[in-house]
Design a protein around this motif. Structure first.
Motif, PDB file in Angstrom:
ATOM      1  N   TYR A  96      -1.879  -1.240  -5.741  1.00 31.38           N
ATOM      2  CA  TYR A  96      -2.509  -1.199  -4.421  1.00 31.38           C
ATOM      3  C   TYR A  96      -3.148  -2.525  -3.998  1.00 31.38           C
ATOM      4  N   LYS A  97      -2.793  -2.950  -2.777  1.00 39.70           N
ATOM      5  CA  LYS A  97      -3.263  -4.207  -2.178  1.00 39.70           C
ATOM      6  C   LYS A  97      -2.930  -5.430  -3.048  1.00 39.70           C
ATOM      7  N   ASP A  98      -1.896  -5.279  -3.890  1.00 38.14           N
ATOM      8  CA  ASP A  98      -1.535  -6.348  -4.820  1.00 38.14           C
ATOM      9  C   ASP A  98      -0.021  -6.530  -4.812  1.00 38.14           C
ATOM     10  N   GLN A  99       0.689  -5.791  -5.655  1.00 38.80           N
ATOM     11  CA  GLN A  99       2.125  -5.955  -5.801  1.00 38.80           C
ATOM     12  C   GLN A  99       2.876  -4.854  -5.036  1.00 38.80           C
ATOM     13  N   ALA A 100       3.716  -5.240  -4.083  1.00 41.99           N
ATOM     14  CA  ALA A 100       4.570  -4.276  -3.393  1.00 41.99           C
ATOM     15  C   ALA A 100       5.686  -3.820  -4.333  1.00 41.99           C
ATOM     16  N   PRO A 101       6.191  -2.593  -4.174  1.00 47.12           N
ATOM     17  CA  PRO A 101       7.304  -2.148  -5.011  1.00 47.12           C
ATOM     18  C   PRO A 101       8.581  -2.912  -4.657  1.00 47.12           C
ATOM     19  N   LEU A 102       9.489  -3.003  -5.600  1.00 50.70           N
ATOM     20  CA  LEU A 102      10.755  -3.683  -5.359  1.00 50.70           C
ATOM     21  C   LEU A 102      11.605  -2.934  -4.334  1.00 50.70           C
ATOM     22  N   VAL A 103      11.546  -1.604  -4.371  1.00 50.22           N
ATOM     23  CA  VAL A 103      12.273  -0.766  -3.411  1.00 50.22           C
ATOM     24  C   VAL A 103      11.444   0.491  -3.145  1.00 50.22           C
ATOM     25  N   ASN A 104      11.795   1.207  -2.091  1.00 52.09           N
ATOM     26  CA  ASN A 104      11.183   2.497  -1.779  1.00 52.09           C
ATOM     27  C   ASN A 104      12.108   3.586  -2.316  1.00 52.09           C
ATOM     28  N   VAL A 154       6.956   0.048 -13.747  1.00 52.29           N
ATOM     29  CA  VAL A 154       6.955   1.395 -13.181  1.00 52.29           C
ATOM     30  C   VAL A 154       8.370   1.797 -12.792  1.00 52.29           C
ATOM     31  N   LEU A 155       8.784   2.976 -13.257  1.00 46.56           N
ATOM     32  CA  LEU A 155      10.009   3.605 -12.782  1.00 46.56           C
ATOM     33  C   LEU A 155       9.608   4.755 -11.872  1.00 46.56           C
ATOM     34  N   HIS A 156      10.040   4.690 -10.628  1.00 49.85           N
ATOM     35  CA  HIS A 156       9.759   5.731  -9.645  1.00 49.85           C
ATOM     36  C   HIS A 156      11.049   6.522  -9.443  1.00 49.85           C
ATOM     37  N   ASN A 157      11.034   7.775  -9.885  1.00 46.79           N
ATOM     38  CA  ASN A 157      12.242   8.607  -9.838  1.00 46.79           C
ATOM     39  C   ASN A 157      13.414   7.933 -10.547  1.00 46.79           C
ATOM     40  N   GLY A 158      13.104   7.274 -11.663  1.00 47.78           N
ATOM     41  CA  GLY A 158      14.137   6.641 -12.472  1.00 47.78           C
ATOM     42  C   GLY A 158      14.542   5.260 -12.007  1.00 47.78           C
ATOM     43  N   VAL A 159      13.916   4.762 -10.946  1.00 41.28           N
ATOM     44  CA  VAL A 159      14.257   3.460 -10.377  1.00 41.28           C
ATOM     45  C   VAL A 159      13.121   2.471 -10.656  1.00 41.28           C
ATOM     46  N   VAL A 160      13.453   1.290 -11.164  1.00 43.25           N
ATOM     47  CA  VAL A 160      12.424   0.285 -11.431  1.00 43.25           C
ATOM     48  C   VAL A 160      11.857  -0.228 -10.113  1.00 43.25           C
ATOM     49  N   VAL A 161      10.549  -0.041  -9.936  1.00 38.37           N
ATOM     50  CA  VAL A 161       9.883  -0.541  -8.718  1.00 38.37           C
ATOM     51  C   VAL A 161       8.838  -1.609  -9.043  1.00 38.37           C
ATOM     52  N   GLN A 162       8.403  -1.674 -10.300  1.00 37.76           N
ATOM     53  CA  GLN A 162       7.552  -2.772 -10.787  1.00 37.76           C
ATOM     54  C   GLN A 162       8.146  -3.223 -12.118  1.00 37.76           C
ATOM     55  N   ASN A 163       8.525  -4.479 -12.198  1.00 38.64           N
ATOM     56  CA  ASN A 163       9.209  -4.994 -13.381  1.00 38.64           C
ATOM     57  C   ASN A 163       8.297  -5.958 -14.140  1.00 38.64           C
ATOM     58  N   ASN A 164       7.512  -5.386 -15.042  1.00 38.59           N
ATOM     59  CA  ASN A 164       6.558  -6.188 -15.824  1.00 38.59           C
ATOM     60  C   ASN A 164       5.718  -7.062 -14.896  1.00 38.59           C
ATOM     61  N   ALA A 165       5.239  -6.460 -13.830  1.00 36.11           N
ATOM     62  CA  ALA A 165       4.492  -7.189 -12.803  1.00 36.11           C
ATOM     63  C   ALA A 165       3.088  -7.518 -13.267  1.00 36.11           C
ATOM     64  N   GLY A 186       0.816  -1.209   0.000  1.00 40.66           N
ATOM     65  CA  GLY A 186       0.000   0.000   0.000  1.00 40.66           C
ATOM     66  C   GLY A 186       0.844   1.251   0.000  1.00 40.66           C
ATOM     67  N   GLN A 187       2.167   1.099  -0.111  1.00 43.78           N
ATOM     68  CA  GLN A 187       3.048   2.270  -0.129  1.00 43.78           C
ATOM     69  C   GLN A 187       3.240   2.768  -1.553  1.00 43.78           C
ATOM     70  N   ILE A 218      -0.792  -7.810 -12.709  1.00 44.23           N
ATOM     71  CA  ILE A 218      -1.851  -7.234 -11.882  1.00 44.23           C
ATOM     72  C   ILE A 218      -2.907  -8.312 -11.666  1.00 44.23           C
ATOM     73  N   ALA A 219      -3.182  -8.616 -10.398  1.00 46.62           N
ATOM     74  CA  ALA A 219      -4.039  -9.760 -10.062  1.00 46.62           C
ATOM     75  C   ALA A 219      -5.504  -9.531 -10.408  1.00 46.62           C
ATOM     76  N   GLY A 220      -5.893  -8.262 -10.583  1.00 46.81           N
ATOM     77  CA  GLY A 220      -7.282  -7.992 -10.929  1.00 46.81           C
ATOM     78  C   GLY A 220      -7.717  -6.625 -10.443  1.00 46.81           C
ATOM     79  N   LEU A 221      -9.003  -6.436 -10.412  1.00 49.42           N
ATOM     80  CA  LEU A 221      -9.616  -5.189 -10.000  1.00 49.42           C
ATOM     81  C   LEU A 221      -9.091  -4.754  -8.631  1.00 49.42           C
ATOM     82  N   THR A 222      -8.736  -3.477  -8.486  1.00 51.41           N
ATOM     83  CA  THR A 222      -8.254  -2.973  -7.202  1.00 51.41           C
ATOM     84  C   THR A 222      -9.410  -2.875  -6.214  1.00 51.41           C
ATOM     85  N   LEU A 223      -9.269  -3.571  -5.099  1.00 52.42           N
ATOM     86  CA  LEU A 223     -10.297  -3.582  -4.064  1.00 52.42           C
ATOM     87  C   LEU A 223      -9.675  -3.216  -2.725  1.00 52.42           C
TER      88      LEU A 223
END
Length: 265
Positions: A170-178, A212-223, A164-165, A225-230
């Motif tokens: 959201y409520k699915d895949q955590a980022p690889l790093v903060n 997803v690249l967050h500030n140039g850093v890969v935080v989701q690598n072709n992850a 959730g960070q 998505i399990a489905g609808l965000t709940l």
């Protein structure tokens, strides 16, 4: 005749016979067959047409390329509408002709256009003054196809559940790093989103995926998505759907956004 002479004559005869037999056979030529890679020419694997389309990239990585749709450049909210009433303009506030700010309680906003596979660039920040913690600090979200949320949250020195960070699906895949910057700085997301595919009967064929690249850093690598965000319950895929809007969430926090552009893929 001496035995040595007899042996020499026999050996000579055998050598002559072997030479005659070999002379009748076709000589071995080391030529590869036409189907062998060794027989190919370089140009046989060159693809010339159609020529790759030329676009003009931005002068900076954050600037929109020539084929992008600019969703927000600080001037107006013409590309957005109210999520509560699509016939009304987006109710958020433009500050200093630079960024938009969530007006808490006004509801989320969504694009007028619909998208599927896309590349999205968006910059965001939490309020400069830290007034809360956990999920109440600069919370918002970016919803692809109005269903699948990439979390926006001030996760700088702010402990919360890992999926959730900031940077999480959201409520699915955590980022690889903060990779969060301080509240006084702007953050960037550069996203490659692949929409889910459905079979003719409406069943899921392939799930949505996100990089997803967050500030140039890969935080989701072709992850995946399990489905609808709940918020409550397990993820699942809804009925088959096509392109849909990009929406930004009102989570009762004064989150800020700027420099938003998108490319269809």
């Amino acid at each position: 005749m001496k035995p040595a002479t007899i042996k020499l004559n026999v050996l000579t005869a055998l050598l002559f016979t072997a030479s005659a037999v070999m002379a009748q056979q076709k000589p071995y030529v080391s030529t590869p067959p036409a189907t062998s890679p060794m027989a190919m020419k370089p140009e046989m694997t060159e693809i010339w047409n159609p020529e790759v389309k030329t676009i003009t990239p931005g002068k900076k990585d954050s600037e929109a390329p020539s084929d992008a749709i600019v969703l927000f450049d600080g001037k107006n909210l013409d590309q957005w509408v109210s999520q509560r009433d699509k016939n009304k303009p987006a109710p958020w506030k433009i500050v200093n002709n630079e960024y938009m700010e969530v007006v808490p309680g006004s509801g989320g906003i969504e694009t007028k256009l619909s998208f599927g596979d896309c590349q999205l660039h968006i910059e965001w920040s939490a309020p400069d003054t830290v007034e809360a913690g956990g999920q109440n600090r600069g919370n918002s979200g970016i919803f692809f196809q109005n269903r699948y949320e990439l979390q926006v949250l001030d996760s700088y020195n702010n402990r919360t559940y890992r999926n959730g960070q900031a940077g999480s699906v959201y409520k699915d895949q955590a980022p690889l790093v903060n990779a969060m910057r301080t509240p006084l700085e702007w953050n960037t997301y550069d996203v490659i989103y692949t929409a889910p595919r459905f079979k003719a009967n409406g069943d899921l064929d392939a799930p949505a995926r996100i990089t997803v690249l967050h500030n140039g850093v890969v935080v989701q690598n072709n992850a995946t998505i399990a489905g609808l965000t709940l918020y409550i319950g397990l993820h699942n895929y809804p009925a088959a759907h096509g392109e849909d809007v990009i929406s930004l969430q009102d989570h009762s926090c004064k989150t800020q956004f700027r420099n938003i552009w998108i490319r269809r893929l």
